[in-house]
Design a protein around this motif. Structure first.
Motif, PDB file in Angstrom:
ATOM      1  N   ARG A   2       0.841  -1.200   0.000  1.00  0.00           N
ATOM      2  CA  ARG A   2       0.000   0.000   0.000  1.00  0.00           C
ATOM      3  C   ARG A   2       0.877   1.251   0.000  1.00  0.00           C
ATOM      4  O   ARG A   2       2.020   1.225   0.445  1.00  0.00           O
ATOM      5  N   SER A   3       0.315   2.312  -0.519  1.00  0.00           N
ATOM      6  CA  SER A   3       1.030   3.591  -0.480  1.00  0.00           C
ATOM      7  C   SER A   3       0.286   4.512   0.473  1.00  0.00           C
ATOM      8  O   SER A   3      -0.909   4.365   0.703  1.00  0.00           O
ATOM      9  N   TYR A   4       1.029   5.443   1.027  1.00  0.00           N
ATOM     10  CA  TYR A   4       0.473   6.408   1.962  1.00  0.00           C
ATOM     11  C   TYR A   4       0.697   7.804   1.412  1.00  0.00           C
ATOM     12  O   TYR A   4       1.602   8.019   0.601  1.00  0.00           O
ATOM     13  N   ARG A   6       2.126  11.383   0.961  1.00  0.00           N
ATOM     14  CA  ARG A   6       3.472  11.888   1.195  1.00  0.00           C
ATOM     15  C   ARG A   6       3.554  12.591   2.547  1.00  0.00           C
ATOM     16  O   ARG A   6       2.688  13.379   2.887  1.00  0.00           O
ATOM     17  N   ALA A  11       3.366   6.895   6.535  1.00  0.00           N
ATOM     18  CA  ALA A  11       4.552   6.743   5.688  1.00  0.00           C
ATOM     19  C   ALA A  11       5.824   6.832   6.527  1.00  0.00           C
ATOM     20  O   ALA A  11       6.760   6.051   6.341  1.00  0.00           O
ATOM     21  N   ALA A  82      10.867   3.576  -3.199  1.00  0.00           N
ATOM     22  CA  ALA A  82       9.476   4.032  -3.179  1.00  0.00           C
ATOM     23  C   ALA A  82       9.022   4.340  -1.757  1.00  0.00           C
ATOM     24  O   ALA A  82       8.324   5.343  -1.524  1.00  0.00           O
ATOM     25  N   LEU A  83       9.435   3.507  -0.795  1.00  0.00           N
ATOM     26  CA  LEU A  83       9.076   3.766   0.600  1.00  0.00           C
ATOM     27  C   LEU A  83       9.728   5.057   1.087  1.00  0.00           C
ATOM     28  O   LEU A  83       9.085   5.878   1.753  1.00  0.00           O
ATOM     29  N   GLU A  86       8.167   8.450  -0.052  1.00  0.00           N
ATOM     30  CA  GLU A  86       6.933   8.927   0.576  1.00  0.00           C
ATOM     31  C   GLU A  86       7.200   9.884   1.733  1.00  0.00           C
ATOM     32  O   GLU A  86       6.267  10.491   2.256  1.00  0.00           O
TER      33      GLU A  86
END
Length: 144
Positions: A2-4, A6, A11, A82-83, A86
């Motif tokens: 999953r993305s959070y 910014r 994140a 990518a982590l 964020e």
């Protein structure tokens, strides 16, 4: 994974959580060190938010077929980048790195996986050329 949003608390906490699980063993001393620093509040999380961040990260890694062996060796450079991407606020980056370093040192041993994550944070965020074993600033405590 999953993305959070910014610079969100989630994140930022995920980076700290990554350090916690990087050696394959989360020690009570690591959580105690983070509790003493009021890390959840410093990251903007509710009380008890750090264990939830660790759980969410583990779920994401397991769902993303990062199973078998050390979790940190399963996380490739693109995923790590990518982590780290964020969290791009310099003050938040410094705070996350300080908290993550405190957690990694809580058991008096800097494991290879922990060093890898800390060095990646320094590299991606361009915070320092220092080796992972060297001191970093203390985390900033946010006002109530």
């Amino acid at each position: 994974m999953r993305s959070y949003p910014r610079n969100s608390p989630e994140a930022a906490a995920r980076i700290v959580a990554l350090v916690l699980i990087a050696d394959g063993h989360v020690c009570r001393s690591e959580f105690e060190a983070l509790d003493q620093l009021d890390a959840a509040r410093a990251l903007g999380l509710p009380t008890g938010g750090l264990p939830q961040a660790v759980q969410a990260l583990c779920e994401d890694l397991l769902m993303g077929s990062y199973s078998g062996g050390s979790l940190i060796t399963q996380l490739d450079e693109a995923a790590l980048a990518a982590l780290m991407a964020e969290v791009d606020d310099p003050a938040l980056q410094a705070n996350v790195l300080a908290l993550a370093t405190a957690a990694a040192r809580a058991d008096q041993h800097l494991a290879e996986g922990e060093a890898v994550v800390l060095e990646a944070a320094r590299r991606y965020w361009r915070l320092s050329d220092a080796a992972p074993g060297l001191p970093v600033q203390e985390p900033v405590r946010l006002a109530a």
